[in-house]
Design a protein around this motif. Structure first.
Motif: not given
Length: 116
Positions: A11, A36, A51-55, A86
């Motif tokens: 993450p 992403r 929202y899947d989150g930025s990685q 995570q």
């Protein structure tokens, strides 16, 4: 000397902590890419949008034994609880390699001598 490519998908908020952990163990340089993630379960957010989150994707070329040490250190960062991961970290053995800085190879050699 044998080398591995280490790939860590973490993450964005853990990026700097992972970079610091890798550097503390002797990882010299790395490439950081933005990504992403798309998981098998979607999270609903405001107004029904997902929202899947930025990685961040960290790529490193390391001496093989060092890559295992770095992998274990990064795993502690992204997986403090065994039931809640995570991120994803893996290594791939490299058979051929060109363009690596010889100063970094010398650091790897010194690390190997110090660990014996």
């Amino acid at each position: 000397m044998k080398f591995s490519a280490l790939v860590a998908i973490v993450p964005e908020d853990l990026e700097q902590e992972c970079i610091d952990a890798a550097r503390d163990l002797g990882a010299g340089g790395m490439t950081v890419l933005s990504g992403r993630g798309i998981s098998n379960t979607t999270r609903k957010t405001f107004f029904g949008l997902t929202y899947d989150g930025s990685q961040s994707v960290l790529l490193m070329v390391l001496e093989r034994a060092l890559s295992l040490e770095v992998l274990k250190a990064l795993q502690k960062v992204v997986m403090p609880d065994p039931k809640d991961s995570q991120g994803l970290i893996f290594t791939v053995p490299l058979e051929h390699l060109g363009g690596i800085d010889m100063a970094q190879v010398e650091k790897f050699e010194q690390h190997l001598k110090d660990s014996l």
